[in-house]
Design an enzyme around this catalytic site. Structure first.
Site, PDB file in Angstrom:
ATOM      1  N   CYS A   1       0.828  -1.207   0.000  1.00  0.00           N
ATOM      2  CA  CYS A   1       0.000   0.000   0.000  1.00  0.00           C
ATOM      3  C   CYS A   1       0.861   1.254   0.000  1.00  0.00           C
ATOM      4  CB  CYS A   1      -0.873   0.052   1.252  1.00  0.00           C
ATOM      5  SG  CYS A   1      -1.881  -1.402   1.557  1.00  0.00           S
ATOM      6  N   CYS A   2       0.392   2.242  -0.745  1.00  0.00           N
ATOM      7  CA  CYS A   2       0.906   3.602  -0.649  1.00  0.00           C
ATOM      8  C   CYS A   2      -0.257   4.521  -0.998  1.00  0.00           C
ATOM      9  CB  CYS A   2       2.143   3.825  -1.530  1.00  0.00           C
ATOM     10  SG  CYS A   2       1.843   3.796  -3.297  1.00  0.00           S
ATOM     11  N   TRP A   3      -0.024   5.831  -1.028  1.00  0.00           N
ATOM     12  CA  TRP A   3      -1.134   6.765  -1.180  1.00  0.00           C
ATOM     13  C   TRP A   3      -1.984   6.456  -2.413  1.00  0.00           C
ATOM     14  CZ3 TRP A   3      -3.736   9.182   2.115  1.00  0.00           C
ATOM     15  CH2 TRP A   3      -4.567  10.247   1.779  1.00  0.00           C
TER      16      TRP A   3
ATOM     17  N   LEU B   1      -4.120   3.814  -0.470  1.00  0.00           N
ATOM     18  CA  LEU B   1      -4.577   4.239   0.848  1.00  0.00           C
ATOM     19  C   LEU B   1      -5.594   5.366   0.733  1.00  0.00           C
ATOM     20  CD1 LEU B   1      -1.129   4.259   2.675  1.00  0.00           C
ATOM     21  CD2 LEU B   1      -2.974   2.590   2.972  1.00  0.00           C
TER      22      LEU B   1
END
Length: 152
Positions: free
Chosen positions: A64-66, A108
């Site tokens: 996960c990342c932004w 995210l």
């Protein structure tokens, strides 16, 4: 199933992901912002989770990342990993079915609690397709992954 999870930010959806996977009976290994003292940078923590899949220490991973894009790019640089950025259940189903993806990448920013559960349901329900065309595509991806030149 053992699943590695990474996130570059300690966001509610990332914590919910870890809880949801545990509630579904999976053993969860965490990286990045989810593990105190770990490297939080998306490239580093995504690579760590993906490498556990490639090395056989985990069955699958969720990175996960932004936006999910950086995490998917970093994971896909690890040989043997087929990471898919999924923003809906249909894409998650297809990623597992047609691409035999072994790493799920999530945003995210865009993933709500209900959407997360739908994506996970689709991801864990789908089985890789055994159709000859799909197998040929996966064989080609494996050859590319090994760095072989493929004649057209």
């Amino acid at each position: 199933m053992r699943i590695s999870v990474s996130s570059d930010m300690d966001e509610p959806v990332a914590r919910l992901l870890v809880t949801e996977l545990g509630d579904r009976g999976h053993e969860v290994l965490v990286h990045g912002a989810l593990r105190p003292g770990d490297d939080r940078r998306w490239a580093m923590c995504s690579e760590a989770a993906a490498r556990e899949v490639a090395d056989g220490r985990s069955d699958q991973a969720v990175v996960c990342c932004w936006t999910g894009t950086g995490a998917s790019i970093a994971a896909n640089k690890v040989s043997g990993v087929r990471a898919a950025l999924c923003t809906d259940a249909y894409t998650a189903d297809g990623a597992r079915r047609w691409n035999d993806a072994n790493v799920l990448a999530l945003s995210l920013r865009l993933t709500s609690e209900p959407l997360l559960k739908e994506i996970l349901d689709a991801w864990f329900t789908a089985e890789p397709d055994e159709e000859p065309e799909d197998r040929e595509n996966l064989d080609r991806i494996e050859r590319l992954d090994r760095g072989r030149t493929i004649a057209r």
